[in-house]
Write a protein that holds these residues in place. Structure first.
Motif, PDB file in Angstrom:
ATOM      1  N   LYS A  96       0.839  -1.200   0.000  1.00  0.00           N
ATOM      2  CA  LYS A  96       0.000   0.000   0.000  1.00  0.00           C
ATOM      3  C   LYS A  96       0.876   1.254   0.000  1.00  0.00           C
ATOM      4  N   GLU A  97       1.939   1.250   0.789  1.00  0.00           N
ATOM      5  CA  GLU A  97       2.834   2.399   0.840  1.00  0.00           C
ATOM      6  C   GLU A  97       3.533   2.617  -0.510  1.00  0.00           C
ATOM      7  N   LYS A  98       3.899   1.516  -1.180  1.00  0.00           N
ATOM      8  CA  LYS A  98       4.522   1.624  -2.494  1.00  0.00           C
ATOM      9  C   LYS A  98       3.562   2.233  -3.514  1.00  0.00           C
ATOM     10  N   VAL A  99       2.312   1.804  -3.449  1.00  0.00           N
ATOM     11  CA  VAL A  99       1.309   2.329  -4.383  1.00  0.00           C
ATOM     12  C   VAL A  99       1.074   3.812  -4.128  1.00  0.00           C
ATOM     13  N   VAL A 100       0.960   4.197  -2.866  1.00  0.00           N
ATOM     14  CA  VAL A 100       0.736   5.605  -2.524  1.00  0.00           C
ATOM     15  C   VAL A 100       1.922   6.449  -2.995  1.00  0.00           C
TER      16      VAL A 100
ATOM     17  N   LEU B 246       3.936   5.761  -5.462  1.00  0.00           N
ATOM     18  CA  LEU B 246       3.862   5.815  -6.918  1.00  0.00           C
ATOM     19  C   LEU B 246       2.818   6.833  -7.366  1.00  0.00           C
ATOM     20  N   LEU B 247       1.659   6.823  -6.734  1.00  0.00           N
ATOM     21  CA  LEU B 247       0.597   7.775  -7.081  1.00  0.00           C
ATOM     22  C   LEU B 247       1.030   9.213  -6.818  1.00  0.00           C
ATOM     23  N   ASP B 248       1.782   9.426  -5.750  1.00  0.00           N
ATOM     24  CA  ASP B 248       2.246  10.771  -5.416  1.00  0.00           C
ATOM     25  C   ASP B 248       3.198  11.333  -6.483  1.00  0.00           C
ATOM     26  N   ARG B 249       3.887  10.448  -7.195  1.00  0.00           N
ATOM     27  CA  ARG B 249       4.839  10.899  -8.224  1.00  0.00           C
ATOM     28  C   ARG B 249       4.187  11.100  -9.597  1.00  0.00           C
TER      29      ARG B 249
END
Length: 77
Positions: free
Chosen positions: A4-8, A10-13
């Motif tokens: 979940k942290e990796k996805v967040v 990625l979305l932030d970038r």
């Protein structure tokens, strides 16, 4: 880092345009088309009959998928 942290992260970038594209992609994946089931017409029946004359053997789709090295359950939507 959790998934979940990796996805967040990625979305932030991602840019706004990339996020819109991602949203459209996920929308398409989650919407199953309503394809009505129809009874075979005369052409379909003729094609089925013709295929049975030309082919002495047949296989279930799941068996064919397994022969190709895939798990049929992994390919189901």
């Amino acid at each position: 880092m959790s998934t979940k942290e990796k996805v967040v992260a990625l979305l932030d970038r991602m840019t706004e345009e990339q996020l819109q594209g991602l949203l459209m992609l996920f929308h398409g994946l989650t919407q199953s088309p309503d394809i009505p089931e129809e009874a075979p017409d005369d052409w379909d029946k003729a094609m089925i009959a013709d295929s049975q004359v030309d082919n002495d053997e047949s296989a279930a789709l799941d068996d064919f998928v397994k022969e190709l090295g895939f798990d049929p359950d992994d390919l189901r939507i």
